[in-house]
Scaffold this motif. Structure first.
Motif, PDB file in Angstrom:
ATOM      1  N   SER A   1     -45.418  28.181 -70.720  1.00 10.98           N
ATOM      2  CA  SER A   1     -46.255  28.784 -71.751  1.00 10.98           C
ATOM      3  C   SER A   1     -45.512  28.734 -73.086  1.00 10.98           C
ATOM      4  N   LEU A   2     -46.240  28.352 -74.132  1.00 11.36           N
ATOM      5  CA  LEU A   2     -45.668  28.288 -75.474  1.00 11.36           C
ATOM      6  C   LEU A   2     -46.693  28.787 -76.484  1.00 11.36           C
ATOM      7  N   TYR A   3     -46.198  29.045 -77.689  1.00 15.30           N
ATOM      8  CA  TYR A   3     -47.061  29.582 -78.741  1.00 15.30           C
ATOM      9  C   TYR A   3     -47.805  28.433 -79.410  1.00 15.30           C
ATOM     10  N   ARG A   4     -49.129  28.442 -79.302  1.00 16.99           N
ATOM     11  CA  ARG A   4     -49.965  27.391 -79.882  1.00 16.99           C
ATOM     12  C   ARG A   4     -51.270  28.011 -80.375  1.00 16.99           C
ATOM     13  N   TYR A   5     -51.566  27.737 -81.627  1.00 15.90           N
ATOM     14  CA  TYR A   5     -52.821  28.191 -82.235  1.00 15.90           C
ATOM     15  C   TYR A   5     -53.004  29.703 -82.088  1.00 15.90           C
ATOM     16  N   ASN A   6     -51.948  30.432 -82.455  1.00 13.53           N
ATOM     17  CA  ASN A   6     -51.962  31.903 -82.482  1.00 13.53           C
ATOM     18  C   ASN A   6     -52.180  32.529 -81.110  1.00 13.53           C
ATOM     19  N   THR A   7     -51.836  31.833 -80.060  1.00 12.10           N
ATOM     20  CA  THR A   7     -51.949  32.385 -78.723  1.00 12.10           C
ATOM     21  C   THR A   7     -50.921  31.721 -77.822  1.00 12.10           C
ATOM     22  N   MET A   8     -50.740  32.277 -76.647  1.00  5.89           N
ATOM     23  CA  MET A   8     -49.817  31.708 -75.668  1.00  5.89           C
ATOM     24  C   MET A   8     -50.617  30.911 -74.648  1.00  5.89           C
ATOM     25  N   GLY A   9     -50.119  29.733 -74.322  1.00  9.77           N
ATOM     26  CA  GLY A   9     -50.798  28.896 -73.341  1.00  9.77           C
ATOM     27  C   GLY A   9     -49.995  27.645 -73.061  1.00  9.77           C
ATOM     28  N   HIS A  10     -50.509  26.830 -72.147  1.00  4.92           N
ATOM     29  CA  HIS A  10     -49.854  25.581 -71.799  1.00  4.92           C
ATOM     30  C   HIS A  10     -50.183  24.507 -72.828  1.00  4.92           C
ATOM     31  N   ALA A  11     -49.255  23.580 -73.022  1.00  9.59           N
ATOM     32  CA  ALA A  11     -49.467  22.480 -73.957  1.00  9.59           C
ATOM     33  C   ALA A  11     -50.532  21.534 -73.429  1.00  9.59           C
ATOM     34  N   GLN A  12     -51.270  20.941 -74.346  1.00  8.56           N
ATOM     35  CA  GLN A  12     -52.319  19.988 -74.010  1.00  8.56           C
ATOM     36  C   GLN A  12     -52.157  18.746 -74.876  1.00  8.56           C
ATOM     37  N   GLU A  13     -52.697  17.657 -74.402  1.00  5.05           N
ATOM     38  CA  GLU A  13     -52.619  16.405 -75.147  1.00  5.05           C
ATOM     39  C   GLU A  13     -53.325  16.549 -76.485  1.00  5.05           C
ATOM     40  N   GLY A  14     -52.665  16.105 -77.532  1.00  2.00           N
ATOM     41  CA  GLY A  14     -53.173  16.238 -78.891  1.00  2.00           C
ATOM     42  C   GLY A  14     -52.590  17.401 -79.661  1.00  2.00           C
ATOM     43  N   ASP A  15     -51.814  18.261 -79.002  1.00  2.00           N
ATOM     44  CA  ASP A  15     -51.223  19.419 -79.692  1.00  2.00           C
ATOM     45  C   ASP A  15     -50.082  18.975 -80.606  1.00  2.00           C
ATOM     46  N   GLN A  16     -49.927  19.713 -81.688  1.00  2.00           N
ATOM     47  CA  GLN A  16     -48.799  19.526 -82.594  1.00  2.00           C
ATOM     48  C   GLN A  16     -47.701  20.503 -82.167  1.00  2.00           C
ATOM     49  N   LEU A  17     -46.623  19.980 -81.635  1.00  2.00           N
ATOM     50  CA  LEU A  17     -45.554  20.801 -81.095  1.00  2.00           C
ATOM     51  C   LEU A  17     -44.290  20.635 -81.930  1.00  2.00           C
ATOM     52  N   TYR A  18     -43.506  21.710 -81.957  1.00  2.00           N
ATOM     53  CA  TYR A  18     -42.259  21.699 -82.715  1.00  2.00           C
ATOM     54  C   TYR A  18     -41.082  21.538 -81.759  1.00  2.00           C
ATOM     55  N   ARG A  19     -40.017  20.934 -82.289  1.00  2.00           N
ATOM     56  CA  ARG A  19     -38.849  20.645 -81.466  1.00  2.00           C
ATOM     57  C   ARG A  19     -38.251  21.930 -80.908  1.00  2.00           C
ATOM     58  N   GLY A  20     -37.796  21.849 -79.670  1.00  2.00           N
ATOM     59  CA  GLY A  20     -37.175  22.986 -79.015  1.00  2.00           C
ATOM     60  C   GLY A  20     -38.134  23.862 -78.238  1.00  2.00           C
ATOM     61  N   GLN A  21     -39.447  23.637 -78.354  1.00  2.00           N
ATOM     62  CA  GLN A  21     -40.394  24.443 -77.586  1.00  2.00           C
ATOM     63  C   GLN A  21     -40.361  24.024 -76.120  1.00  2.00           C
ATOM     64  N   PRO A  22     -40.459  24.985 -75.178  1.00  2.00           N
ATOM     65  CA  PRO A  22     -40.473  24.614 -73.750  1.00  2.00           C
ATOM     66  C   PRO A  22     -41.770  23.920 -73.393  1.00  2.00           C
ATOM     67  N   LEU A  23     -41.668  22.827 -72.671  1.00  2.00           N
ATOM     68  CA  LEU A  23     -42.839  22.045 -72.311  1.00  2.00           C
ATOM     69  C   LEU A  23     -43.153  22.188 -70.828  1.00  2.00           C
ATOM     70  N   VAL A  24     -42.248  21.768 -69.968  1.00  2.00           N
ATOM     71  CA  VAL A  24     -42.434  21.896 -68.523  1.00  2.00           C
ATOM     72  C   VAL A  24     -41.106  22.295 -67.901  1.00  2.00           C
ATOM     73  N   SER A  25     -41.199  22.769 -66.685  1.00  2.27           N
ATOM     74  CA  SER A  25     -40.023  23.094 -65.893  1.00  2.27           C
ATOM     75  C   SER A  25     -40.133  22.343 -64.572  1.00  2.27           C
ATOM     76  N   ILE A  26     -39.051  21.732 -64.151  1.00  3.43           N
ATOM     77  CA  ILE A  26     -39.016  20.984 -62.890  1.00  3.43           C
ATOM     78  C   ILE A  26     -38.046  21.692 -61.954  1.00  3.43           C
ATOM     79  N   PHE A  27     -38.505  22.017 -60.761  1.00  2.00           N
ATOM     80  CA  PHE A  27     -37.674  22.737 -59.806  1.00  2.00           C
ATOM     81  C   PHE A  27     -37.814  22.103 -58.433  1.00  2.00           C
ATOM     82  N   ASP A  28     -36.767  22.261 -57.648  1.00  3.90           N
ATOM     83  CA  ASP A  28     -36.739  21.763 -56.282  1.00  3.90           C
ATOM     84  C   ASP A  28     -37.136  22.900 -55.351  1.00  3.90           C
ATOM     85  N   PRO A  29     -38.339  22.864 -54.736  1.00  4.44           N
ATOM     86  CA  PRO A  29     -38.780  23.991 -53.908  1.00  4.44           C
ATOM     87  C   PRO A  29     -38.083  24.078 -52.559  1.00  4.44           C
ATOM     88  N   SER A  30     -37.247  23.117 -52.220  1.00  6.97           N
ATOM     89  CA  SER A  30     -36.597  23.152 -50.914  1.00  6.97           C
ATOM     90  C   SER A  30     -35.439  24.150 -50.859  1.00  6.97           C
TER      91      SER A  30
END
Length: 348
Positions: free
Chosen positions: A229-258
């Motif tokens: 979740s990141l701050y986009r368009y005055n609200t918190m939500g997941h990034a979507q294609e076409g969004d204008q994002l700033y450097r350093g914002q969290p995009l995705v997290s990859i984890f090993d569920p094992s």
């Protein structure tokens, strides 16, 4: 009156006798003795709360590219919950500006490279010309010195003329040597200036090429993708294609569920439960029917407390002994630790 007193006397005597009689004590069953090898002290449970996290995880941020600041446009994003392998493409950002910059930097770098080669050839030609002039001046000076040897047989005026010619030739040779040294230094400095411009342009070209690579985000490890979740368009939500994002914002997290673990805050009085090999059972608030075995892994050596709070806690980590498809990071969990009673042994 006497008759009434005589009638109450037997009743009073009966009540007095009944008060003096002792009640019969209840019969109690003796407890069975503990089995052989079993501690007489029972186990008690310590309940902790914590958060589920992956042992191996990595957070992918919006890339920081060299150059002018400003947002970057997200053009492609991998779906949420997809399993990826190391090196798989996760996200793409618009690289039009960086492609133009790389093309311009490449053209400028090649042009400066040609200028450097041309300057080297020009320096070599000028140096050869100056060397030829110096050799000619040396020859003239040698010829003038030969003419001086004819002094005894020449007239006074011719002898003086030869001396003047020899002196002029010597000064010409000295002047050419000094000027050639200055010309060589000047040509070397001009060549070095072009080489520095070329090298600086090469660095800019490498930076733009690195920017193009950074705009392609790839998985640093194998695992499952979870959108952040990141701050986009005055609200918190997941990034979507076409969004204008700033450097350093969290995009995705990859984890090993094992391999999953639970990080808990343990109160100082319950520190005795944190012993090597301590067993525990983990319950998830989101899935109450799940009960997963775990064991104590490690704890912080020093207790800490919040600002202005006298309560001190340890940070303890319990690793799950088995996995489940429902396990996800950041889920709240309850950990029930089996701990011995005081006097039964054990301690942190």
């Amino acid at each position: 009156m006497r008759n009434s007193v005589r009638a109450l006397a037997p009743a009073v005597l009966v009540l007095a006798l009944s008060g003096c009689m002792r009640p019969t004590p209840p019969t109690a069953q003796a407890a069975s003795p503990p089995a052989a090898g079993e501690s007489p002290h029972a186990k008690h449970e310590v309940r902790l709360t914590g958060t589920l996290e992956a042992v191996h995880s990595s957070k992918v941020l919006v890339p920081q590219v060299w150059g002018s600041g400003g947002p970057v446009t997200l053009t492609k994003l991998i779906p949420n919950g997809v399993r990826v392998e190391e090196g798989d493409l996760i996200a793409l950002f618009d690289n039009t500006q960086q492609v133009d910059a790389a093309r311009n930097a490449q053209a400028r770098y090649e042009d400066l490279g040609h200028q450097v080669e041309q300057k080297k050839a020009q320096n070599r030609a000028d140096s050869e010309n100056r060397t030829a002039d110096l050799m000619q001046a040396d020859a003239d000076f040698a010829k003038a010195k030969l003419e001086l040897q004819k002094g005894p047989i020449l007239s006074e005026i011719d002898r003086l003329k030869n001396e003047v010619k020899a002196d002029v030739a010597r000064q010409h040779v000295d002047s050419l040597k000094k000027s050639n040294a200055f010309h060589d230094a000047s040509d070397a400095a001009a060549l070095r200036n072009l080489e520095l411009q070329r090298d600086r342009q090469k660095v800019m070209l490498e930076r733009t090429q690195n920017n193009l690579q950074k705009l392609e985000l790839r998985a640093p490890l194998a695992g499952m993708v979870a959108h952040q979740s990141l701050y986009r368009y005055n609200t918190m939500g997941h990034a979507q294609e076409g969004d204008q994002l700033y450097r350093g914002q969290p995009l995705v997290s990859i984890f090993d569920p094992s391999a999953m673990r639970v990080r808990c805050a343990v109160g100082e009085p319950d520190g005795a439960a944190l012993v090597d090999g301590a067993r525990a059972t983990v319950y998830l608030d989101a899935y109450p029917e799940l009960a997963l075995p775990a064991h104590f892994e490690f704890a912080s050596p020093v207790a800490a407390s919040a600002l202005g709070s006298p309560v001190k806690t340890f940070t303890a980590v319990f690793k799950l002994d088995k996995t489940d498809p429902h396990l996800m990071p950041d889920l709240s969990a309850a950990v029930v630790v089996e701990a011995p009673l005081s006097g039964a042994g054990g301690g942190k």
